[in-house]
Motif scaffolding. Sequence first.
Motif, PDB file in Angstrom:
ATOM      1  N   TYR B 153       0.832  -1.201   0.000  1.00 36.69           N
ATOM      2  CA  TYR B 153       0.000   0.000   0.000  1.00 36.69           C
ATOM      3  C   TYR B 153       0.869   1.254   0.000  1.00 36.69           C
ATOM      4  CZ  TYR B 153      -2.828   3.766   1.797  1.00 36.69           C
ATOM      5  OH  TYR B 153      -3.405   4.990   1.963  1.00 36.69           O
ATOM      6  N   LEU B 154       1.849   1.285   0.909  1.00 37.72           N
ATOM      7  CA  LEU B 154       2.746   2.446   0.987  1.00 37.72           C
ATOM      8  C   LEU B 154       3.507   2.629  -0.322  1.00 37.72           C
ATOM      9  CD1 LEU B 154       4.305   1.923   4.542  1.00 37.72           C
ATOM     10  CD2 LEU B 154       2.667   3.692   3.866  1.00 37.72           C
ATOM     11  N   ASP B 155       4.001   1.536  -0.880  1.00 29.61           N
ATOM     12  CA  ASP B 155       4.801   1.629  -2.101  1.00 29.61           C
ATOM     13  C   ASP B 155       3.967   2.164  -3.261  1.00 29.61           C
ATOM     14  OD1 ASP B 155       6.972   0.712  -0.740  1.00 29.61           O
ATOM     15  OD2 ASP B 155       6.780  -1.362  -1.382  1.00 29.61           O
ATOM     16  N   ILE B 156       2.701   1.730  -3.341  1.00 31.38           N
ATOM     17  CA  ILE B 156       1.857   2.166  -4.454  1.00 31.38           C
ATOM     18  C   ILE B 156       1.577   3.660  -4.379  1.00 31.38           C
ATOM     19  CG2 ILE B 156      -0.509   2.052  -5.359  1.00 31.38           C
ATOM     20  CD1 ILE B 156      -0.370  -0.993  -4.816  1.00 31.38           C
ATOM     21  N   ILE B 157       1.208   4.139  -3.214  1.00 33.24           N
ATOM     22  CA  ILE B 157       0.866   5.567  -3.142  1.00 33.24           C
ATOM     23  C   ILE B 157       2.108   6.439  -3.257  1.00 33.24           C
ATOM     24  CG2 ILE B 157       0.713   5.576  -0.597  1.00 33.24           C
ATOM     25  CD1 ILE B 157      -1.555   7.614  -0.960  1.00 33.24           C
ATOM     26  N   LEU B 158       3.208   6.031  -2.635  1.00 35.36           N
ATOM     27  CA  LEU B 158       4.398   6.876  -2.681  1.00 35.36           C
ATOM     28  C   LEU B 158       5.105   6.813  -4.033  1.00 35.36           C
ATOM     29  CD1 LEU B 158       5.576   6.290   0.990  1.00 35.36           C
ATOM     30  CD2 LEU B 158       4.700   8.425   0.011  1.00 35.36           C
ATOM     31  N   SER B 159       5.016   5.660  -4.715  1.00 38.12           N
ATOM     32  CA  SER B 159       5.626   5.565  -6.045  1.00 38.12           C
ATOM     33  C   SER B 159       4.934   6.474  -7.046  1.00 38.12           C
ATOM     34  CB  SER B 159       5.530   4.128  -6.577  1.00 38.12           C
ATOM     35  OG  SER B 159       6.324   3.282  -5.819  1.00 38.12           O
ATOM     36  N   GLN B 160       3.648   6.700  -6.831  1.00 38.12           N
ATOM     37  CA  GLN B 160       2.880   7.535  -7.759  1.00 38.12           C
ATOM     38  C   GLN B 160       3.124   9.020  -7.554  1.00 38.12           C
ATOM     39  OE1 GLN B 160      -1.174   6.572  -9.257  1.00 38.12           O
ATOM     40  NE2 GLN B 160      -1.311   5.445  -7.341  1.00 38.12           N
ATOM     41  N   THR B 161       3.586   9.388  -6.370  1.00 39.08           N
ATOM     42  CA  THR B 161       3.646  10.816  -6.034  1.00 39.08           C
ATOM     43  C   THR B 161       5.060  11.325  -5.790  1.00 39.08           C
ATOM     44  OG1 THR B 161       3.256  10.171  -3.732  1.00 39.08           O
ATOM     45  CG2 THR B 161       1.351  10.924  -4.984  1.00 39.08           C
ATOM     46  N   ALA B 213      17.474   2.662   1.793  1.00 36.36           N
ATOM     47  CA  ALA B 213      16.570   2.352   2.901  1.00 36.36           C
ATOM     48  C   ALA B 213      16.154   3.631   3.617  1.00 36.36           C
ATOM     49  CB  ALA B 213      17.239   1.395   3.876  1.00 36.36           C
ATOM     50  N   SER B 214      17.089   4.487   3.822  1.00 42.01           N
ATOM     51  CA  SER B 214      16.859   5.722   4.555  1.00 42.01           C
ATOM     52  C   SER B 214      15.843   6.616   3.825  1.00 42.01           C
ATOM     53  CB  SER B 214      18.212   6.398   4.727  1.00 42.01           C
ATOM     54  OG  SER B 214      18.065   7.629   5.317  1.00 42.01           O
ATOM     55  N   THR B 215      16.008   6.745   2.509  1.00 40.63           N
ATOM     56  CA  THR B 215      15.054   7.528   1.710  1.00 40.63           C
ATOM     57  C   THR B 215      13.642   6.942   1.830  1.00 40.63           C
ATOM     58  OG1 THR B 215      16.782   8.024   0.117  1.00 40.63           O
ATOM     59  CG2 THR B 215      14.515   8.332  -0.640  1.00 40.63           C
ATOM     60  N   ILE B 216      13.549   5.618   1.709  1.00 38.94           N
ATOM     61  CA  ILE B 216      12.245   4.946   1.769  1.00 38.94           C
ATOM     62  C   ILE B 216      11.591   5.150   3.135  1.00 38.94           C
ATOM     63  CG2 ILE B 216      11.112   2.680   1.724  1.00 38.94           C
ATOM     64  CD1 ILE B 216      13.358   1.802  -0.269  1.00 38.94           C
ATOM     65  N   ILE B 217      12.356   4.900   4.186  1.00 37.54           N
ATOM     66  CA  ILE B 217      11.799   4.996   5.546  1.00 37.54           C
ATOM     67  C   ILE B 217      11.340   6.422   5.844  1.00 37.54           C
ATOM     68  CG2 ILE B 217      12.348   4.796   8.012  1.00 37.54           C
ATOM     69  CD1 ILE B 217      14.291   2.494   7.218  1.00 37.54           C
ATOM     70  N   LYS B 218      12.168   7.404   5.454  1.00 37.99           N
ATOM     71  CA  LYS B 218      11.787   8.805   5.707  1.00 37.99           C
ATOM     72  C   LYS B 218      10.472   9.165   5.018  1.00 37.99           C
ATOM     73  CE  LYS B 218      16.204  10.935   6.744  1.00 37.99           C
ATOM     74  NZ  LYS B 218      17.442  11.339   6.086  1.00 37.99           N
ATOM     75  N   SER B 219      10.335   8.764   3.751  1.00 35.37           N
ATOM     76  CA  SER B 219       9.102   9.094   3.021  1.00 35.37           C
ATOM     77  C   SER B 219       7.892   8.423   3.649  1.00 35.37           C
ATOM     78  CB  SER B 219       9.191   8.640   1.562  1.00 35.37           C
ATOM     79  OG  SER B 219      10.175   9.371   0.899  1.00 35.37           O
ATOM     80  N   ARG B 220       8.045   7.152   4.006  1.00 31.57           N
ATOM     81  CA  ARG B 220       6.925   6.438   4.621  1.00 31.57           C
ATOM     82  C   ARG B 220       6.534   7.087   5.948  1.00 31.57           C
ATOM     83  NH1 ARG B 220       8.470   0.017   4.088  1.00 31.57           N
ATOM     84  NH2 ARG B 220       8.323  -0.193   1.822  1.00 31.57           N
TER      85      ARG B 220
END
Lengths: 391, 391
Positions: B153-161, B213-220
């Motif tokens: 879910y997180l990957d889908i919304i954040l990948s789009q934006t 990992a750091s970029t991903i975690i921060k965005s989430r």
Amino acid sequence: MFPTLQLKSPHHITPKRVSYRLQNIKLQQFRSYQELDFDFTNQITVITGANGHGKTNLLEAIYTLSLGQSFRTNDYTNLVNWDSDYSRITAKINQAGIDTIESFFSRHPKRKNYKIDGVNQKQSQFIGHLQTVLFHPEDLNMLYLSPLYRRRYLDIILSQTDREYLIALTNYRKVIKHKNALLKQIQKKALEFGPDIKDTDLEIWNFQLVDFASTIIKSRHDFLKRLNTDITGIYQGISDHHEEIAISYKNKATANQPSTDNLNDQLHRLLEEYKSREILSGKSLIGPHRDDIIFTMDHHNINDSASRGEFRTLLLAIKLAEIDYITEKTGRSPLLLLDDVFSELDIHRQNHLLNAVKGSQAIITTTAVNPDHQILNASDSLGVVQIDDLC
Amino acid sequence: MFPTLQLKSPHHITPKRVSYRLQNIKLQQFRSYQELDFDFTNQITVITGANGHGKTNLLEAIYTLSLGQSFRTNDYTNLVNWDSDYSRITAKINQAGIDTIESFFSRHPKRKNYKIDGVNQKQSQFIGHLQTVLFHPEDLNMLYLSPLYRRRYLDIILSQTDREYLIALTNYRKVIKHKNALLKQIQKKALEFGPDIKDTDLEIWNFQLVDFASTIIKSRHDFLKRLNTDITGIYQGISDHHEEIAISYKNKATANQPSTDNLNDQLHRLLEEYKSREILSGKSLIGPHRDDIIFTMDHHNINDSASRGEFRTLLLAIKLAEIDYITEKTGRSPLLLLDDVFSELDIHRQNHLLNAVKGSQAIITTTAVNPDHQILNASDSLGVVQIDDLC
């Protein structure tokens, strides 16, 4: 604050005095309920009420008496009301010489306890006295999510109808637990001190494993063979389409042979072949805990092609076949628990389900009853009950 | 044999000529469709028809143009019509200087291809030109099944934006794949030849891993913080109850601190601490691919307490918050794809959803349209379309 059940007179049809299987249920501190004492005086009980008022909780309590565990949580302490430390479910079933069955769950100390007519029982002895078939919107997951759900489906139906299966399954799980712990140990030692590890113990576990595995695989095989015979006819009857449905059991030991002959030898051979891979992964790779069911529709795997409507139809067909199977196996029709499923089915499929309900005791939850709804004509012994939240 | 779309005049309200985002879609050999060419001339398009006639397939095609992959299958060859070897989806979107986007999937040879205005693109470049929010009955799984669904879910919304997120995620997945292969190698060697293994390579992978990992975690973290601010208000608005909803991100590196400060240092420390455990298990144990989202309602985990009605309300609240988030992030309201969800919601919740639909282009599937249904008054530009199976 506790919900109670009140009979609403308009829909309450004069009950015939038939001795149903589940006659009364008492809940103490179960989920949202502090206290509940309810008589099932009708063959079909329809429970209505808004979301979040405890309809599913009531079905969950009954199911828990049937299987010794919930369909919604693996942690039985979740069944205990937040304001309490323990929870008790007692039912009068009055059949086959048994009057009452009871489950008790406690949070502090963490403990579960089962009784039949007041006498403590192991969970494995407790299961099988009240056969239920649950219709639940999340059942659909079984068809397309992980193999775990399909194995769970097999375990639930076979545990209820086949004591030998239940015992083999309980023992098999213990063996796998011990074997996995040992595999992890061997793996760890080899990583630390090199590969010179004696694995006599592993062979002892494998030896035990084969017998239990073999019983489980054979029963699953036979059940699916039986289901396979019935399913296409039932599916076509519901859908008016001509799709051919096939169900097969996916298992390494029977992969290249249609029967379960020489199963023990096959399992021994596979365990030997996979030994180093099992040590490497620190997990048991061979056995019924890794198997799956494959559903095909016109020779295509349903996950590659079926629509949601087709999934729903297939699920309904499987459930109807399940009712037949349990009835034949136990000589009694199972108690049907229908949790908010009518809204998901079109009128044609609702009728099929209502036909299946007719011969059995059924408890049906729904957010609202339409007075014109066919369910109200499904039986001459039907009561509509409203869950009220008396907070 | 191919389904086509026909406009049914009775419900077809004269369209205002507004330039919607998705103006036309062409399908070739996609799932059940041999050919389809359809203009979206209305802001809201309601697609009706019986089960199994291709309603969901149409939404799936549009979604696939949005994310580069389906929401129903990970194997894109399943999207190709059984009678064909390739499948093509082309859409006119006419926005931000882009006219057409196209996906091409082929079974023999196995190949996928993406184009923007006729020019080939990597999947990561292709995503984000058509933002969609999908409402799907199986979305509910996200709330209570495995963490995998919540990460997805997180990957889908954040990948789009967030292009930075998408790139970090793509690279992170590559690093984890290489690192896991290496861990398995180290594990195997140690089991065969003893524990004297040099792991310089492992440190190189860990070093790369930390940045992504750091970029991903921060965005989430940031996204969930934002969601957390809105969600209780939206939930209470829908339910008229006073439950307090909280959403938190469960991650080892930020477990004991409320912020993402010193995240890189924390990750390096954890990777060092878990090194031997990672070798033992042959898998990467540290990083955002192991994280989870925790939903609580009045401080209880929803999996321990929420009813199906509460799950549905929470899901609806999350989706509405998602629309707000995407609109704010991209400056455009996303295209809403509503797959057969109205039947699952009571009238109160339907109204909330209809309010959310009002400002956006929406495509709604349903098995039957009730002429009295509020959906027909949701917009002055609405067309009801019937999927017919011309076989």
